[in-house]
Design a protein around this motif. Sequence first.
Motif, PDB file in Angstrom:
ATOM      1  N   ALA A 194      -6.606   0.490 -11.314  1.00  0.00           N
ATOM      2  CA  ALA A 194      -7.427   0.758 -10.207  1.00  0.00           C
ATOM      3  C   ALA A 194      -6.765   1.108  -9.152  1.00  0.00           C
ATOM      4  N   ALA A 195      -5.552   1.056  -9.213  1.00  0.00           N
ATOM      5  CA  ALA A 195      -4.790   1.273  -7.825  1.00  0.00           C
ATOM      6  C   ALA A 195      -4.869   2.672  -7.196  1.00  0.00           C
ATOM      7  N   ASN A 196      -5.346   3.586  -8.090  1.00  0.00           N
ATOM      8  CA  ASN A 196      -5.633   4.807  -7.600  1.00  0.00           C
ATOM      9  C   ASN A 196      -7.151   5.376  -7.276  1.00  0.00           C
ATOM     10  N   GLN A 197      -7.792   3.915  -7.194  1.00  0.00           N
ATOM     11  CA  GLN A 197      -9.094   4.142  -6.788  1.00  0.00           C
ATOM     12  C   GLN A 197      -9.337   4.620  -5.114  1.00  0.00           C
ATOM     13  N   GLY A 198      -9.938   5.344  -4.695  1.00  0.00           N
ATOM     14  CA  GLY A 198     -10.242   5.878  -3.256  1.00  0.00           C
ATOM     15  C   GLY A 198     -10.625   4.900  -2.365  1.00  0.00           C
ATOM     16  N   GLN A 199     -11.471   3.868  -3.054  1.00  0.00           N
ATOM     17  CA  GLN A 199     -12.153   2.716  -2.387  1.00  0.00           C
ATOM     18  C   GLN A 199     -11.154   1.643  -1.829  1.00  0.00           C
ATOM     19  N   ILE A 200      -9.901   1.663  -2.441  1.00  0.00           N
ATOM     20  CA  ILE A 200      -9.015   0.786  -2.304  1.00  0.00           C
ATOM     21  C   ILE A 200      -8.140   1.204  -0.931  1.00  0.00           C
ATOM     22  N   PHE A 201      -7.916   2.630  -0.968  1.00  0.00           N
ATOM     23  CA  PHE A 201      -7.081   3.080   0.330  1.00  0.00           C
ATOM     24  C   PHE A 201      -7.947   3.062   1.583  1.00  0.00           C
ATOM     25  N   GLU A 202      -9.444   3.337   1.170  1.00  0.00           N
ATOM     26  CA  GLU A 202     -10.313   2.825   2.639  1.00  0.00           C
ATOM     27  C   GLU A 202     -10.028   1.495   3.021  1.00  0.00           C
ATOM     28  N   GLY A 242       0.343   0.845   0.565  1.00  0.00           N
ATOM     29  CA  GLY A 242      -0.493   0.520   1.665  1.00  0.00           C
ATOM     30  C   GLY A 242       0.045   1.423   2.806  1.00  0.00           C
ATOM     31  N   ASP A 243       1.103   2.087   2.810  1.00  0.00           N
ATOM     32  CA  ASP A 243       1.798   2.926   3.629  1.00  0.00           C
ATOM     33  C   ASP A 243       2.153   1.871   4.806  1.00  0.00           C
ATOM     34  N   TYR A 244       1.421   1.908   5.488  1.00  0.00           N
ATOM     35  CA  TYR A 244       1.543   1.269   7.032  1.00  0.00           C
ATOM     36  C   TYR A 244       1.365  -0.220   6.763  1.00  0.00           C
ATOM     37  N   ILE A 245       0.851  -0.767   5.663  1.00  0.00           N
ATOM     38  CA  ILE A 245       0.749  -2.344   5.501  1.00  0.00           C
ATOM     39  C   ILE A 245       1.913  -2.567   4.754  1.00  0.00           C
TER      40      ILE A 245
END
Length: 386
Positions: A194-202, A242-245
């Motif tokens: 699921a880690a590639n799901q767009g809703q996770i990055f949103e 999370g990049d900035y997380i």
Amino acid sequence: MVMIKICFKSVMAASLVVASRSYADFTPEATFDIKKVDLHRLEEGPPLTATLTREEGLKYYRTMQTIRRMELKADQLYKQKIIRGFCHLYDGQEACAVGIEGGITLSDHLITAYRAHGYTLTRGGTVREIMAELTGRRGGIAKGKGGSMHMYTKNFYGGNGIVGAQVPLGAGVALACKYLGNDQLCVSLYGDGAANQGQIFETYNMSSLWKLPIIFICENNQYAMGTSVERSAASTEYYKRGDYIPGIRVDGMDVLCVREATKFAAAHCRSGKGPILMELQTYRYHGHSMSDPGVSYRTREEIQEVRSKSDPISMLKDRMLSNNMASIEELKEIDIAVRKEIEDAAQFATTDPEPPLDDLCSHIFANDQPFEVRGATPWTKLTSTS
């Protein structure tokens, strides 16, 4: 006859040895070295040692054994066609659920995907309720209407079937925690698939902007629905996604590693710093679901190697025995008690009645007056009660 007498005497002698040992003979507390975690956007991480009390060790051991035996029984009942439909088992990943719960409290909130049986147990559900739900019986934790994927308890929001959709829901729970100012947090779990799901990055973005008290946890069990992470993801460093997380990557097969990392992440959230991301490197022994034999994209030898070298239950057991925190006989007694609990629950799950058709539309709303619902045809009427 002589052999029987000798065996009986041996058993009696062993029982006397166990009986003669008091709690004072055991080490009440021990400190263990644990693996260093990988860090992202953090200067310091969780400690490199973990203290375990005898009481905690016995509790963790019993809970992990219960999850393991419950899943093996579910496997058996599924193959007997007593459990039907979707069924995703958690054996091999027990240290994740037990370690996470060791690092937060039951007043905190947790939401996960469909591999949810273990979390239903750690969040307060009983083996009896979980097994009855798997077989679709009235005594199930969702009254026989949820099945394997949809189980709920207080502060536990499932068991969700849509891949990745539980992550934004978890952010909503975290927003409520911040709004209420109750010092609670939400743990939102998802898998490497699921880690590639767009809703996770949103969700990462909104949670970071609003500094929500949420721990994103990727349970990386290496194969998603049947494809290795190396073949499905350009970046397999999920803790950096999370990049900035801020993020940490943790040994998800070691219950103490998971516990200490969760404590660290919870403190981060409660201090008002916003979200944090954890990647738990774990492994599932079964296939993705019961319809997946699990050996077409990996070898039996690989599974056996993980079992022999990294099994979470064996790891905890060895630590406790080598530090005199428990005896072999004591742990065997726990094993016997767990097996009996599982068998009793399975018996209930195969004899408890199924929910009646009249109950089909009930429990749609939590607090509402009974109202009429049209059935499958205009002339059939059902009643919905809360």
